[in-house]
Structures are given as C-alpha cells and as structure tokens.
Design a protein around this motif. Structure first.
Motif, PDB file in Angstrom:
ATOM      1  N   ARG A   1      96.701 -10.442  27.696  1.00 41.13           N
ATOM      2  CA  ARG A   1      96.820 -11.864  27.347  1.00 41.13           C
ATOM      3  C   ARG A   1      96.954 -12.726  28.601  1.00 41.13           C
ATOM      4  O   ARG A   1      96.317 -13.763  28.728  1.00 41.13           O
ATOM      5  N   ARG A   2      97.787 -12.285  29.532  1.00 45.97           N
ATOM      6  CA  ARG A   2      97.947 -13.035  30.783  1.00 45.97           C
ATOM      7  C   ARG A   2      96.651 -13.073  31.582  1.00 45.97           C
ATOM      8  O   ARG A   2      96.294 -14.078  32.176  1.00 45.97           O
TER       9      ARG A   2
ATOM     10  N   THR B   1      94.227 -15.484  29.773  1.00 46.80           N
ATOM     11  CA  THR B   1      94.721 -16.863  29.878  1.00 46.80           C
ATOM     12  C   THR B   1      94.468 -17.398  31.276  1.00 46.80           C
ATOM     13  O   THR B   1      94.027 -18.542  31.436  1.00 46.80           O
TER      14      THR B   1
ATOM     15  N   GLN C   1     101.231  -8.541  37.695  1.00 44.75           N
ATOM     16  CA  GLN C   1     100.213  -8.249  36.686  1.00 44.75           C
ATOM     17  C   GLN C   1      99.773  -6.787  36.780  1.00 44.75           C
ATOM     18  O   GLN C   1      99.621  -6.116  35.767  1.00 44.75           O
TER      19      GLN C   1
ATOM     20  N   LEU D   1     102.354  -4.558  35.224  1.00 46.78           N
ATOM     21  CA  LEU D   1     102.291  -4.570  33.762  1.00 46.78           C
ATOM     22  C   LEU D   1     101.228  -3.599  33.262  1.00 46.78           C
ATOM     23  O   LEU D   1     101.460  -2.831  32.333  1.00 46.78           O
TER      24      LEU D   1
ATOM     25  N   ALA E   1      99.156  -5.255  25.963  1.00 54.71           N
ATOM     26  CA  ALA E   1      98.737  -6.483  25.277  1.00 54.71           C
ATOM     27  C   ALA E   1      99.193  -7.716  26.055  1.00 54.71           C
ATOM     28  O   ALA E   1      98.445  -8.698  26.182  1.00 54.71           O
ATOM     29  N   THR E   2     100.404  -7.671  26.591  1.00 55.25           N
ATOM     30  CA  THR E   2     100.906  -8.791  27.397  1.00 55.25           C
ATOM     31  C   THR E   2     100.068  -8.960  28.655  1.00 55.25           C
ATOM     32  O   THR E   2      99.708 -10.083  29.027  1.00 55.25           O
ATOM     33  N   ALA E   3      99.750  -7.863  29.313  1.00 55.52           N
ATOM     34  CA  ALA E   3      98.934  -7.931  30.525  1.00 55.52           C
ATOM     35  C   ALA E   3      97.544  -8.483  30.214  1.00 55.52           C
ATOM     36  O   ALA E   3      97.018  -9.313  30.963  1.00 55.52           O
TER      37      ALA E   3
ATOM     38  N   ALA F   1     102.534  -2.718  23.870  1.00 59.19           N
ATOM     39  CA  ALA F   1     102.965  -4.116  23.973  1.00 59.19           C
ATOM     40  C   ALA F   1     102.818  -4.633  25.401  1.00 59.19           C
ATOM     41  O   ALA F   1     102.390  -5.775  25.618  1.00 59.19           O
ATOM     42  N   LEU F   2     103.146  -3.800  26.389  1.00 55.57           N
ATOM     43  CA  LEU F   2     102.961  -4.200  27.786  1.00 55.57           C
ATOM     44  C   LEU F   2     101.483  -4.395  28.109  1.00 55.57           C
ATOM     45  O   LEU F   2     101.109  -5.337  28.812  1.00 55.57           O
TER      46      LEU F   2
END
Length: 84
Positions: free
Chosen positions: A75-76, A79, A15, A18, A71-73, A68-69
């Motif tokens: 989101r994770r 979550t 994480q 990211l 945003a992914t980090a 994008a990376l």
C-alpha cells in the motif's frame, strides 16, 4: 546532507524492512503450519512456538502478521508511486 535526501533514504530503508520482515514472517508462519499439518514436524518459528507451548494456531497468526506487513508495504509503495 540535505534533509530531503536523508528523509528519502530513511523511508526507503524502512520500506525495505517492511517487505523483508513481511516475507520472512509469511514464509515461516504459513510454512510451519503446512509442515505441521502434513508431516507432524515443526521448524523455525513453529518449533520455537511449540517449545513455548503456544497453540497450533500460533503459526497461522505469525503468517497473518507477515501478510499484513506485506499488504502495508504494498500500500505504501503504490501510494508513493501515485503521488509522483
């Protein structure tokens, strides 16, 4: 060492990577695009891409990949926080 503890450290390390790579690519990509547009000079990733004869929009693509990376980090992160 218990498997859960090992797994938790592996995921937090992933994480963190990211977040780090996302921030670096975002700053380098969008920063290079702004610098090229405003001052007709390139630095970092933009300079390397110019030397490789990549079109000008290549720096924007690097910045978008970084976003994008990030945003992914994010989101994770959220979550995982809601699962607690």
């Amino acid at each position: 060492m218990p498997k859960q503890q090992l797994r938790k450290s592996d995921t937090s390390s992933g994480q963190s990577l990211l977040w780090l790579f996302g921030a670096i690519l975002t700053v380098q990509g969008f920063g290079s695009a702004i610098t090229e547009a405003g001052w007709n000079t390139s630095f970092g990733v933009g300079g390397l891409l110019r030397a490789a004869h990549v079109p000008e929009w290549g720096t924007l693509l690097v910045g978008c990949a970084g976003a994008a990376l990030l945003a992914t980090a994010a989101r994770r992160h959220f979550t995982k926080r809601q699962a607690r």
